[in-house]
Design an enzyme around this catalytic site. Structure first.
Site, PDB file in Angstrom:
ATOM      1  N   CYS A  38      -6.679  20.770  -5.284  1.00 50.37           N
ATOM      2  CA  CYS A  38      -5.415  20.367  -4.672  1.00 50.37           C
ATOM      3  C   CYS A  38      -5.611  19.117  -3.823  1.00 50.37           C
ATOM      4  CB  CYS A  38      -4.843  21.496  -3.820  1.00 50.37           C
ATOM      5  SG  CYS A  38      -5.856  21.916  -2.383  1.00 50.37           S
ATOM      6  N   CYS A  41      -7.895  19.444  -0.836  1.00 47.95           N
ATOM      7  CA  CYS A  41      -9.318  19.341  -1.185  1.00 47.95           C
ATOM      8  C   CYS A  41      -9.756  17.871  -1.224  1.00 47.95           C
ATOM      9  CB  CYS A  41      -9.583  19.992  -2.538  1.00 47.95           C
ATOM     10  SG  CYS A  41      -9.245  21.757  -2.600  1.00 47.95           S
ATOM     11  N   ASP A 440       0.908 -17.138 -20.627  1.00 48.66           N
ATOM     12  CA  ASP A 440       0.130 -18.284 -21.057  1.00 48.66           C
ATOM     13  C   ASP A 440       0.308 -18.400 -22.572  1.00 48.66           C
ATOM     14  OD1 ASP A 440      -2.019 -20.287 -21.148  1.00 48.66           O
ATOM     15  OD2 ASP A 440      -3.177 -18.660 -22.060  1.00 48.66           O
ATOM     16  N   ASP A 611      -5.250 -15.449 -20.308  1.00 47.23           N
ATOM     17  CA  ASP A 611      -6.597 -15.131 -20.783  1.00 47.23           C
ATOM     18  C   ASP A 611      -7.682 -16.097 -20.326  1.00 47.23           C
ATOM     19  OD1 ASP A 611      -5.629 -17.264 -22.534  1.00 47.23           O
ATOM     20  OD2 ASP A 611      -7.461 -16.848 -23.672  1.00 47.23           O
TER      21      ASP A 611
END
Length: 715
Positions: A38, A41, A440, A611
């Protein structure tokens, strides 16, 4: 030797950078946390580890039940394990070489406990029917005693997950979700035992067992739904090969993956998965990269071809020389990136964390107030305890704790299966808000192809030497067109973002790049010393899926823009072919950043898709960013999402899934809030028994998980 990678997107950062980014420290330790379940935790584990001197950070992945601990200095794993155990959490050192193993002992343990509690529940209910049918006196007492003998051992065994987690929290003076659940089970069993010993007419052993049975079913369905969400990191981990065939001279030996070293020769038979990044030295085959890149077509591979860990050898035996092993393989780095992306907290997670943090004290206070109020009103201690137990159970915020992670994990898993690697845990939240996309051109929407017939042989040799290891798509296209040419020897080579490549050859400066850089007309040229620049004939080909992507994103209401360092004629032609009305040519890297920031100033949420090295600044400046698999290392490092295959088609559903994920999170919050608004008053007014409360709590969690899993279908 330079690392060989058939999937360049697997390395989202330059060599050596990823590990530091993963831990913000010098090293990291991965611990298994088998008992966490949970939000409380997660917070408890991370808080405990951050208090250890030398720990830079700690990130819990609830789906995979493990924590990655970044270190500023060497720390023994035992120290971290002891710290967590003192904080009430079971921890074990995780052998990352076995991450692909699917043992699921936790799920099998839950199933066994469900079977035990269910069997005991049915038998006790049969005895209860006899009591309800009119058994009195000694017969009634006997049936209660038999029920106790069946129920108590079954409860001690079946409710262990709740008892263990509750005791771990209480032993360090903390509260978690299992404390009220355990208290409810113990109260129901204790009241029943009291009635049995003192000859009372009522016993609740069947209710205690039913409560345990339904709570265990809810926890098991939670566990199975998390596995069904198919964490992308878990899928990648499953691609790792634990045992490999190593060749040394004429001998073959099967060894553990962890024993491999760089330079070792390994054999991969047809149908086998490649365990390392390496170079094929013998054999030819077809390679299936679909599980890594989403690309369904196989690729031919022979001697000197690069292969990547996780790919499948389809048709012929291969002997591969390992160039990267262990933690440095592209597959393992990919696992690390996805794992950390899933562990990152977004805005919605923070809301759920704050709500869950106040749960334990509030629910205990509510139960205590309910007990006092009903005792005062009715004078019936038995009834008051039942109502208090029901309040303890029904107010458990399991659904709230699952609202965000279930959606995030499911969405990331779906995108990964489509061929998109989500690197940043907050990316989906930002992508859902994107309204403007800037593309691009070269290498993103188009792939260049080059002709060699306009260059003399000497220029071809120099051009090959300058481009064969370059990252820009134009350079790669030029190198691909010069097959069979003997490369020249150049030195001092340097990539100049937005311009081209410079180097030295025979004491002369040589440059290859844009015409504007070389002082001539638009286009791409190569210049040797003071000689006139020679043009390299290029043509742009639309990337696969480009038209479909543009059409889909326009239909989704996104405003599309194209920016390029290319000339106006070429940029305009591509923009017209794709139906993009807003475009800008002859842009430098600084121009691209300014273009992105001009939209941000108006409040627009910009997604940058690029890129090249010249796109890195714009990718970092954008609200969200995507790079294709062919992008430069720096561009992939700056991106939130990496496209793993050559086609742009997988990008079509990126904003759709992101928007759907945001809707599912909001819906899950609404489900959780609605459940509590209805359930808590019902329990406080005495209309919910502990059994009905257990069924209602489990149903709310299952509803939230089912809603999240809708992302696996249409969005």
């Amino acid at each position: 030797m330079t690392q060989a990678a058939a999937c360049p997107a697997c390395i989202g950062m330059p060599e050596g950078t990823l590990e530091k980014a993963a831990s913000n420290g010098n090293s990291q330790i991965v611990l298994s946390l088998p008992a966490i379940h949970c939000v409380a935790c997660i917070n408890g584990v991370e808080r405990a580890l951050r208090g250890v001197s030398g720990v830079a950070n700690a990130r819990v992945n609830l789906s995979m039940k493990r924590v990655t601990v970044g270190l500023d200095r060497p720390i023994a794993p035992e120290q971290l394990i002891d710290t967590l155990e003192l904080a009430g959490f079971e921890a074990r050192l995780l052998d990352t070489s076995l991450l692909g193993a699917d043992t699921d002992t936790y799920g099998r343990g839950l199933m066994t406990r469900i079977a035990v509690s269910g069997f005991a529940m049915m038998n006790v209910m049969l005895l209860s029917v006899a009591v309800w049918s009119g058994a009195v006196g000694a017969t009634q007492h006997l049936f209660h005693m038999i029920s106790a003998m069946i129920a108590l051992p079954a409860l001690i065994y079946a409710a262990q997950p709740f008892f263990h987690n509750a005791w771990s929290a209480l032993s360090v003076r903390k509260l978690n979700m299992d404390v009220p659940i355990s208290l409810a089970i113990l109260l129901a069993a204790g009241m029943s035992l009291f009635e049995t010993f003192y000859g009372g007419a009522q016993a609740y052993f069947d209710a205690a067992l039913s409560l345990t049975f339904f709570l265990l079913i809810g926890r098991y369905l939670d566990h199975r739904s998390r596995k069904a969400a198919a964490s992308a990191a878990a899928q990648l981990s499953a691609l790792e090969v634990p045992r490999v065939m190593r060749l040394r001279g004429d001998t073959r030996e099967m060894i553990d993956f962890s024993e491999l070293a760089i330079g070792d020769y390994i054999q991969v038979l047809p149908g086998g998965r490649i365990p390392v990044d390496g170079i094929i030295v013998e054999g030819a085959s077809q390679i299936d990269r679909s599980l890594l890149t989403g690309e369904s077509r196989t690729a031919d591979a022979g001697p000197d071809a690069a292969v990547t860990a996780g790919e499948v050898n389809m048709t012929g035996p291969l002997i591969i020389r390992a160039t990267t092993v262990g933690e440095d393989t592209t597959l393992r780095k990919m696992v690390t990136m996805v794992d950390q992306a899933e562990a990152v907290r977004n805005r919605y997670t923070a809301i759920a964390d704050r709500a869950a943090a106040i749960y334990a004290p509030v629910v205990h206070l509510l139960a205590f107030i309910a007990f006092l109020a009903w005792v005062t009103y009715s004078g019936d201690v038995r009834l008051s305890l039942n109502i208090a137990v029901a309040v303890l159970i029904i107010t458990c915020p399991c659904a709230l704790g699952l609202a965000v992670p279930a959606v995030s994990t499911t969405a990331a898993g779906r995108l990964f299966r489509a061929g998109l690697l989500v690197k940043d845990g907050t990316a989906l939240e930002r992508l859902a808000e994107v309204d403007t996309v800037i593309f691009d051109k070269t290498g993103t929407l188009t792939m260049p192809a080059a002709a060699r017939d306009m260059m003399d042989e000497q220029t071809q040799a120099i051009a090959l030497a300058m481009t064969q290891n370059a990252t820009h798509p134009i350079s790669q296209a030029i190198a691909a067109s010069l097959t069979g040419v003997t490369e020249a020897v150049v030195s001092d080579q340097k990539e100049n973002p937005g311009r081209g490549i410079s180097a030295r050859w025979n004491g002369q400066d040589v440059r290859l790049g844009s015409g504007a850089w070389l002082g001539t007309k638009a286009g791409t040229y190569v210049q040797i010393g003071n000689q006139p620049p020679q043009k390299i004939a290029l043509r742009s080909e639309l990337r696969e899926g480009a038209r479909a992507l543009i059409q889909a994103w326009q239909n989704a209401g996104l405003s599309l823009h194209l920016v390029s360092g290319d000339d106006a004629e070429e940029t305009g032609k591509i923009a017209e072919a794709l139906g993009i009305t807003h475009w800008q040519a002859n842009t430098t890297p600084a121009d691209k950043i300014a273009y992105v920031e001009s939209f941000a100033g108006t409040g627009a949420r910009v997604l940058m898709v690029g890129d090249g090295l010249n796109d890195t600044g714009a990718l970092a400046a954008a609200y969200a960013s995507v790079s294709p698999a062919t992008a430069a290392d720096a561009s992939r490092a700056a991106s939130d999402v990496v496209l793993l295959n050559d086609s742009l088609t997988p990008l079509i559903e990126l904003p759709l899934v992101a928007r759907a994920a945001k809707r599912r999170i909001v819906e899950n919050f609404a489900i959780s809030a609605g459940y509590n608004l209805i359930a808590i008053p019902v329990a406080l007014m005495g209309f919910a028994t502990p059994l009905l409360a257990a069924i209602a709590m489990s149903a709310s969690s299952i509803t939230v998980l089912a809603n999240a899993l809708r992302l696996r279908g249409r969005v």
